[in-house]
Design a protein around this motif. Structure first.
Motif, short mmCIF file in Angstrom:
data_model
loop_
_atom_site.label_atom_id
_atom_site.label_comp_id
_atom_site.label_asym_id
_atom_site.label_seq_id
_atom_site.Cartn_x
_atom_site.Cartn_y
_atom_site.Cartn_z
N ARG A 72 0.83 -1.04 -0.02
CA ARG A 72 0.36 0.13 0.24
C ARG A 72 1.43 1.23 -0.33
O ARG A 72 0.24 2.36 -0.89
N LEU B 247 2.56 2.04 -3.36
CA LEU B 247 1.22 2.24 -4.74
C LEU B 247 1.00 3.67 -4.12
O LEU B 247 1.00 4.81 -5.16
N ALA B 248 1.16 4.04 -3.50
CA ALA B 248 0.57 5.57 -2.76
C ALA B 248 2.16 6.46 -3.24
O ALA B 248 1.97 7.64 -3.90
N GLN B 249 3.50 5.69 -3.29
CA GLN B 249 4.38 6.43 -3.75
C GLN B 249 4.19 6.65 -5.07
O GLN B 249 4.85 7.94 -5.52
N ARG B 250 3.97 5.32 -5.84
CA ARG B 250 4.37 5.71 -7.12
C ARG B 250 2.67 6.24 -7.85
O ARG B 250 2.81 7.40 -8.64
N ARG B 251 1.97 6.44 -6.74
CA ARG B 251 0.49 7.24 -7.35
C ARG B 251 1.10 9.16 -6.86
O ARG B 251 0.73 9.75 -8.11
N ALA B 252 2.09 9.06 -6.07
CA ALA B 252 2.30 10.49 -5.72
C ALA B 252 3.18 10.92 -6.66
O ALA B 252 3.64 12.10 -7.53
N HIS C 298 3.32 9.94 -9.98
CA HIS C 298 3.32 10.12 -11.30
C HIS C 298 1.88 11.43 -11.30
O HIS C 298 1.90 12.39 -12.10
N TRP C 299 1.95 12.05 -10.01
CA TRP C 299 1.15 13.94 -9.88
C TRP C 299 2.34 14.59 -9.78
O TRP C 299 2.24 15.73 -10.37
#
Length: 246
Positions: free
Chosen positions: A213, A216-221, A223-224
């Motif tokens: 989790r 995944l949060a770091q990856r989404r961050a 991309h943003w």
């Protein structure tokens, strides 16, 4: 129980005793006539003044009886298995004793028959009639003593075998109860170890899920952040291509 309730219960008991003692006796009988309504009223009032702890005591007794019954049932199962093993040992010992006794009887009967035949042969000889009679009597007595001795030996062997079988049965019962106790303890230990291992696996799975989790949060961050940056210039694109090639 309060003093008032204790005093009242004592009064009710005294009155009941006086009613029974002063009741009119029936002729030619040990029975007596009692005032039914008055006795029932006294009993109802006596029931009302009894302490409520008696109901709790009944509940405790019922629970104790259930626990004792369960214990007796489990002990009966172990005892039945031990008794079955003991019965098998006793049956085998009885069979051996009967076989030995039968062999002893057959041998004794053969000896008696031989003595009788010799006695008959000696009696037929006129010249040695008296000597034959004495010899036959001696042989008969010896054969009877031998038969009695064989029977006594067989009986002693049967009793000794039965005693050994009883001791084995008692030992088997003790071993069965000890084995049942050990099986229960082993089952509890196995269940406890299994639960501990399952708990460790669940904790490990939870830690792995938390790590996934977080990744995944770091990856989404990331991309943003890429979406928020302006378009790269040529030098930046070249640098990126160089880094990618490397």
């Amino acid at each position: 129980m309060t003093d008032e309730a204790l005093r009242r219960s004592d009064e009710l008991m005294t009155e009941l005793i006086e009613i029974v003692e002063t009741a009119r006796a029936l002729p030619m009988s040990t029975s007596c006539v009692l005032p039914r309504e008055r006795v029932l009223d006294l009993l109802d009032e006596l029931r009302e003044v009894l302490p409520p702890e008696m109901d709790e005591a009944r509940t405790v007794i019922a629970t104790r009886e259930r626990i004792v019954k369960d214990s007796y049932e489990r002990a009966a199962e172990h005892r039945e298995r031990a008794v079955a093993e003991a019965d098998a040992v006793l049956a085998d010992a009885a069979h051996q004793a009967e076989q030995t006794l039968a062999e002893a009887r057959a041998e004794a009967e053969a000896t008696v028959l031989a003595a009788r035949q010799e006695h008959a042969e000696l009696v037929t000889a006129t010249s040695v009639h008296q000597a034959a009679a004495r010899a036959a009597s001696v042989l008969r007595e010896e054969a009877e003593r031998y038969q009695a001795q064989l029977a006594a030996d067989a009986q002693e062997y049967a009793e000794r075998t039965r005693g050994e079988a009883d001791r084995y049965a008692a030992t088997a019962r003790v071993e069965a109860e000890r084995y049942a106790t050990k099986l229960t303890a082993d089952a509890e230990d196995y269940a406890e170890r299994t639960l501990d291992e399952l708990s460790a696996v669940l904790h490990k799975a939870a830690a792995t899920a938390d790590q996934g989790r977080a990744a995944l949060a770091q990856r989404r961050a990331g991309h943003w952040l890429d979406a928020a940056d302006p378009a790269p210039n040529a030098s930046d694109a070249a640098a990126d291509e160089t880094s990618i090639s490397a």
